[in-house]
Design an enzyme around this catalytic site. Structure first.
Site, mmCIF file in Angstrom:
data_model
loop_
_atom_site.group_PDB
_atom_site.id
_atom_site.type_symbol
_atom_site.label_atom_id
_atom_site.label_comp_id
_atom_site.label_asym_id
_atom_site.label_seq_id
_atom_site.Cartn_x
_atom_site.Cartn_y
_atom_site.Cartn_z
ATOM 1 N N GLU A 31 -43.300 -12.047 -17.220
ATOM 2 C CA GLU A 31 -44.548 -11.685 -17.882
ATOM 3 C C GLU A 31 -44.447 -10.268 -18.447
ATOM 4 O OE1 GLU A 31 -49.303 -11.444 -16.697
ATOM 5 O OE2 GLU A 31 -47.788 -11.023 -15.167
ATOM 6 N N LYS A 73 -52.462 -17.378 -20.404
ATOM 7 C CA LYS A 73 -52.811 -17.093 -19.012
ATOM 8 C C LYS A 73 -54.290 -17.394 -18.809
ATOM 9 C CE LYS A 73 -52.188 -13.373 -15.575
ATOM 10 N NZ LYS A 73 -51.718 -11.977 -15.401
ATOM 11 N N CYS A 95 -48.218 -15.458 -13.332
ATOM 12 C CA CYS A 95 -48.555 -14.447 -12.340
ATOM 13 C C CYS A 95 -49.831 -14.780 -11.565
ATOM 14 C CB CYS A 95 -48.644 -13.087 -13.027
ATOM 15 S SG CYS A 95 -48.446 -11.660 -11.919
#
Length: 285
Positions: free
Chosen positions: A44, A119, A153
């Site tokens: 990321e 995300k 993440c």
């Protein structure tokens, strides 16, 4: 079905041009190609390295400037995926859609196609400091090596979204990550292990290492790549196929056997996917 995955502990350091960035990316890609990887995972926010190039006043670029590199970023990774025949998860890159910024994972197919997954869960720093917007939908991606998902993440810390990915058919979750301290790193790592057990899937994760001294919120990085498995007899007892050395510039590689997942879902020591109590709590389809 078997597939080989490589995960890159990408070393962040100040650069002077996009060409320097491309040379570093190509180094990792060539290494993964030498290992005959089918999939390569970058971390990321690794393209924040481009912000260190700076402007005419020798000050670091801002997050608002990063989408200006999107075309070059896509062209580079499309070229490399075609040249190598590998599937490349190009970490995440910040893109602009309308007046909003999104942190988007990109899957570059060997035939030149590009798939995206924004995300879905945004950290306070991303919201307050970088004004990021969350994605609004989950996709899984069909490849000739099986079905995968890309959850970035913070996303992996939410069991519901990984359950949705599994319900949609994903056997491998690729989790590009970027954490700046031990606490954040272990949040992502421990929840990745939990997701492998709950859903009987593989999780491949990696993070940034090194630092960007001129780029706010990228001055510290704490990262490690790992390929994680369910905790059952066909797999390593600790659920770790391979892991890197903490905070080192390196790449790790492992082979995934999807047939082992199917076996433990049917007749493992525990069958967590099959035994979920949908009469007591909601399932996701």
């Amino acid at each position: 079905m078997k597939l080989r995955v490589s995960a890159i502990q990408y070393h962040l350091h100040t650069i002077q041009s996009f060409d320097e960035f491309a040379e570093q990316v190509e180094h990792y890609i060539k290494t993964a190609e030498e290992f005959s990887a089918d999939f390569v995972l970058f971390p990321e926010f690794f393209t924040t390295q481009l912000m260190s190039i700076g402007n005419e006043n020798k000050k670091a670029l801002t997050i608002e400037d990063l989408p200006d590199f999107t075309e070059q970023y896509r062209e580079l990774f499309i070229k490399l995926a075609k040249q190598t025949g590998m599937h490349i998860i190009g970490g995440t890159h910040v893109v602009r859609k309308g007046d909003k910024l999104y942190n988007v994972a990109h899957l570059f197919y060997p035939d030149g196609r590009v798939a995206e997954q924004a995300k879905l869960h945004i950290t306070p720093t991303e919201v307050n400091e970088w004004n990021m917007a969350p994605g609004d939908g989950l996709q899984v991606f069909e490849t000739d090596k099986g079905t995968i998902a890309m959850l970035t993440c913070y996303d992996i810390e939410f069991p519901e979204i990984v359950r949705m990915a599994k319900a949609k058919g994903a056997d491998v979750i690729f989790c590009p990550s970027c954490t700046d301290d031990r606490h954040g790193f272990h949040r992502v790592r421990y929840t990745s292990h939990a997701r492998t057990i709950e859903n009987q899937v593989y999780v491949v994760t990696t993070g940034t290492v090194g630092s960007l001294p001129t780029v706010d919120f990228m001055r510290a990085n704490f990262g490690q790549a790992a390929v994680l498995t369910p905790n059952d007899i066909p797999f390593p007892p600790r659920g770790i196929l391979v892991e890197g050395e903490l905070n080192h510039d390196m790449i790790v590689t492992a082979d995934l056997d999807l047939e082992l997942l199917y076996q433990v879902r049917e007749s493992g020591s525990v069958t967590t996917w099959r035994d979920r109590r949908t009469d007591l709590y909601t399932d996701w389809k």
